[in-house]
Design a protein around this motif. Structure first.
Motif, mmCIF file in Angstrom:
data_model
loop_
_atom_site.group_PDB
_atom_site.id
_atom_site.type_symbol
_atom_site.label_atom_id
_atom_site.label_comp_id
_atom_site.label_asym_id
_atom_site.label_seq_id
_atom_site.Cartn_x
_atom_site.Cartn_y
_atom_site.Cartn_z
ATOM 1 N N LYS A 44 0.851 -1.187 0.000
ATOM 2 C CA LYS A 44 0.000 0.000 0.000
ATOM 3 C C LYS A 44 0.891 1.243 0.000
ATOM 4 O O LYS A 44 1.838 1.341 0.784
ATOM 5 C CB LYS A 44 -0.907 -0.016 1.231
ATOM 6 C CG LYS A 44 -1.953 1.050 1.225
ATOM 7 C CD LYS A 44 -2.904 0.890 2.394
ATOM 8 C CE LYS A 44 -3.941 1.994 2.356
ATOM 9 N NZ LYS A 44 -4.895 1.854 3.455
ATOM 10 N N GLY A 45 0.606 2.162 -0.916
ATOM 11 C CA GLY A 45 1.400 3.386 -1.032
ATOM 12 C C GLY A 45 2.457 3.329 -2.117
ATOM 13 O O GLY A 45 3.016 4.368 -2.494
ATOM 14 N N ASP A 46 2.773 2.123 -2.641
ATOM 15 C CA ASP A 46 3.730 2.037 -3.737
ATOM 16 C C ASP A 46 3.194 2.823 -4.933
ATOM 17 O O ASP A 46 1.979 2.878 -5.168
ATOM 18 C CB ASP A 46 3.944 0.576 -4.165
ATOM 19 C CG ASP A 46 4.849 -0.198 -3.214
ATOM 20 O OD1 ASP A 46 5.358 0.390 -2.239
ATOM 21 O OD2 ASP A 46 5.042 -1.408 -3.467
ATOM 22 N N LEU A 47 4.097 3.399 -5.698
ATOM 23 C CA LEU A 47 3.718 4.215 -6.857
ATOM 24 C C LEU A 47 3.829 3.409 -8.153
ATOM 25 O O LEU A 47 4.696 2.535 -8.280
ATOM 26 C CB LEU A 47 4.585 5.460 -6.926
ATOM 27 C CG LEU A 47 4.401 6.426 -5.743
ATOM 28 C CD1 LEU A 47 5.440 7.536 -5.792
ATOM 29 C CD2 LEU A 47 2.996 6.997 -5.740
ATOM 30 N N VAL A 48 2.958 3.733 -9.105
ATOM 31 C CA VAL A 48 2.828 2.960 -10.336
ATOM 32 C C VAL A 48 2.784 3.905 -11.537
ATOM 33 O O VAL A 48 2.012 4.863 -11.534
ATOM 34 C CB VAL A 48 1.511 2.139 -10.306
ATOM 35 C CG1 VAL A 48 1.292 1.416 -11.624
ATOM 36 C CG2 VAL A 48 1.479 1.185 -9.130
ATOM 37 N N PHE A 49 3.597 3.613 -12.543
ATOM 38 C CA PHE A 49 3.403 4.246 -13.834
ATOM 39 C C PHE A 49 2.290 3.490 -14.538
ATOM 40 O O PHE A 49 2.352 2.264 -14.677
ATOM 41 C CB PHE A 49 4.666 4.197 -14.697
ATOM 42 C CG PHE A 49 5.726 5.185 -14.305
ATOM 43 C CD1 PHE A 49 5.421 6.525 -14.107
ATOM 44 C CD2 PHE A 49 7.041 4.792 -14.170
ATOM 45 C CE1 PHE A 49 6.406 7.441 -13.756
ATOM 46 C CE2 PHE A 49 8.031 5.696 -13.825
ATOM 47 C CZ PHE A 49 7.708 7.022 -13.621
ATOM 48 N N PHE A 50 1.271 4.196 -14.985
ATOM 49 C CA PHE A 50 0.147 3.611 -15.714
ATOM 50 C C PHE A 50 0.508 3.682 -17.192
ATOM 51 O O PHE A 50 0.609 4.759 -17.767
ATOM 52 C CB PHE A 50 -1.134 4.388 -15.414
ATOM 53 C CG PHE A 50 -2.389 3.704 -15.852
ATOM 54 C CD1 PHE A 50 -2.676 3.522 -17.192
ATOM 55 C CD2 PHE A 50 -3.310 3.261 -14.925
ATOM 56 C CE1 PHE A 50 -3.841 2.903 -17.608
ATOM 57 C CE2 PHE A 50 -4.483 2.641 -15.325
ATOM 58 C CZ PHE A 50 -4.750 2.455 -16.671
ATOM 59 N N TYR A 51 0.696 2.531 -17.808
ATOM 60 C CA TYR A 51 1.209 2.426 -19.171
ATOM 61 C C TYR A 51 0.109 1.954 -20.111
ATOM 62 O O TYR A 51 -0.541 0.937 -19.858
ATOM 63 C CB TYR A 51 2.366 1.420 -19.174
ATOM 64 C CG TYR A 51 3.089 1.252 -20.480
ATOM 65 C CD1 TYR A 51 4.235 1.994 -20.761
ATOM 66 C CD2 TYR A 51 2.669 0.322 -21.424
ATOM 67 C CE1 TYR A 51 4.927 1.823 -21.953
ATOM 68 C CE2 TYR A 51 3.356 0.143 -22.613
ATOM 69 C CZ TYR A 51 4.477 0.898 -22.871
ATOM 70 O OH TYR A 51 5.163 0.727 -24.053
ATOM 71 N N HIS A 52 -0.114 2.684 -21.189
ATOM 72 C CA HIS A 52 -1.062 2.269 -22.225
ATOM 73 C C HIS A 52 -0.318 1.395 -23.231
ATOM 74 O O HIS A 52 0.666 1.836 -23.836
ATOM 75 C CB HIS A 52 -1.658 3.474 -22.935
ATOM 76 C CG HIS A 52 -2.703 4.174 -22.150
ATOM 77 N ND1 HIS A 52 -3.273 5.359 -22.566
ATOM 78 C CD2 HIS A 52 -3.318 3.875 -20.969
ATOM 79 C CE1 HIS A 52 -4.182 5.752 -21.685
ATOM 80 N NE2 HIS A 52 -4.221 4.869 -20.711
ATOM 81 N N SER A 53 -0.803 0.150 -23.408
ATOM 82 C CA SER A 53 -0.161 -0.782 -24.332
ATOM 83 C C SER A 53 -1.113 -1.144 -25.473
ATOM 84 O O SER A 53 -2.311 -0.844 -25.417
ATOM 85 C CB SER A 53 0.279 -2.044 -23.593
ATOM 86 O OG SER A 53 -0.848 -2.745 -23.118
ATOM 87 N N SER A 54 -0.566 -1.802 -26.479
ATOM 88 C CA SER A 54 -1.346 -2.255 -27.639
ATOM 89 C C SER A 54 -2.148 -1.118 -28.261
ATOM 90 O O SER A 54 -3.332 -1.256 -28.567
ATOM 91 C CB SER A 54 -2.264 -3.419 -27.258
ATOM 92 O OG SER A 54 -1.508 -4.503 -26.810
#
Length: 152
Positions: A44-54
């Motif tokens: 909880k609290g980890d950061l994420v790059f939201f990547y658009h694929s395909s």
């Protein structure tokens, strides 16, 4: 201190705009053991790059954060789900998911081509030839470098 991740989604299935509208969402349907294991490591609290694929062009569209740690992916128990797995049961789950929370949408997508042009990202899993994982760790230095690319 948070850990850093990159999670891929096809924008016609689930986009950064969908997450922004919902505010939080389960990240279900992951059916790769290595990606699943990475999700089990998320806190909880980890950061994420939201990547658009395909899509064209593929790339990082924004940032999310983990708001619920790994728990069994119930879609694997539903025979009507595209993610059904007859070997996964409630008593012995094979697949897991996390919940993500919207943080920000970037004004422009930071494309895979732009990421591959950066020598500082040569060792990043995403930029390696043949890497197709939908969930992967990002080092702190990779995270910071990518954020600086966006600010340019």
């Amino acid at each position: 201190m948070p850990n850093y991740w990159l999670m891929k989604s096809e924008p016609d299935t689930f986009s950064i705009d969908d997450l922004k509208r919902l505010k939080t969402s389960p990240w279900d349907g992951v059916r790769n053991y290595q990606a699943r294991n990475f999700m089990k490591d998320m806190k909880k609290g980890d950061l994420v790059f939201f990547y658009h694929s395909s899509c064209s062009p593929p790339g990082i569209a924004g940032i999310a954060k983990i708001c619920k740690e790994a728990y069994p992916d119930h879609s694997s128990w539903n025979p009507n789900s595209a993610y059904f797995d007859s070997k996964s049961t409630e008593t012995n789950p094979r697949w897991f998911m996390v919940d993500v929370e919207f943080v920000e949408k970037w004004p422009t997508i930071l494309t895979l081509a732009e990421l591959k042009q950066s020598p500082a990202l040569a060792d990043m899993l995403l930029t390696k030839k043949g890497s197709r994982l939908s969930v992967m760790p990002i080092t702190e230095s990779e995270w910071e470098y990518i954020v600086t690319l966006l600010k340019k």
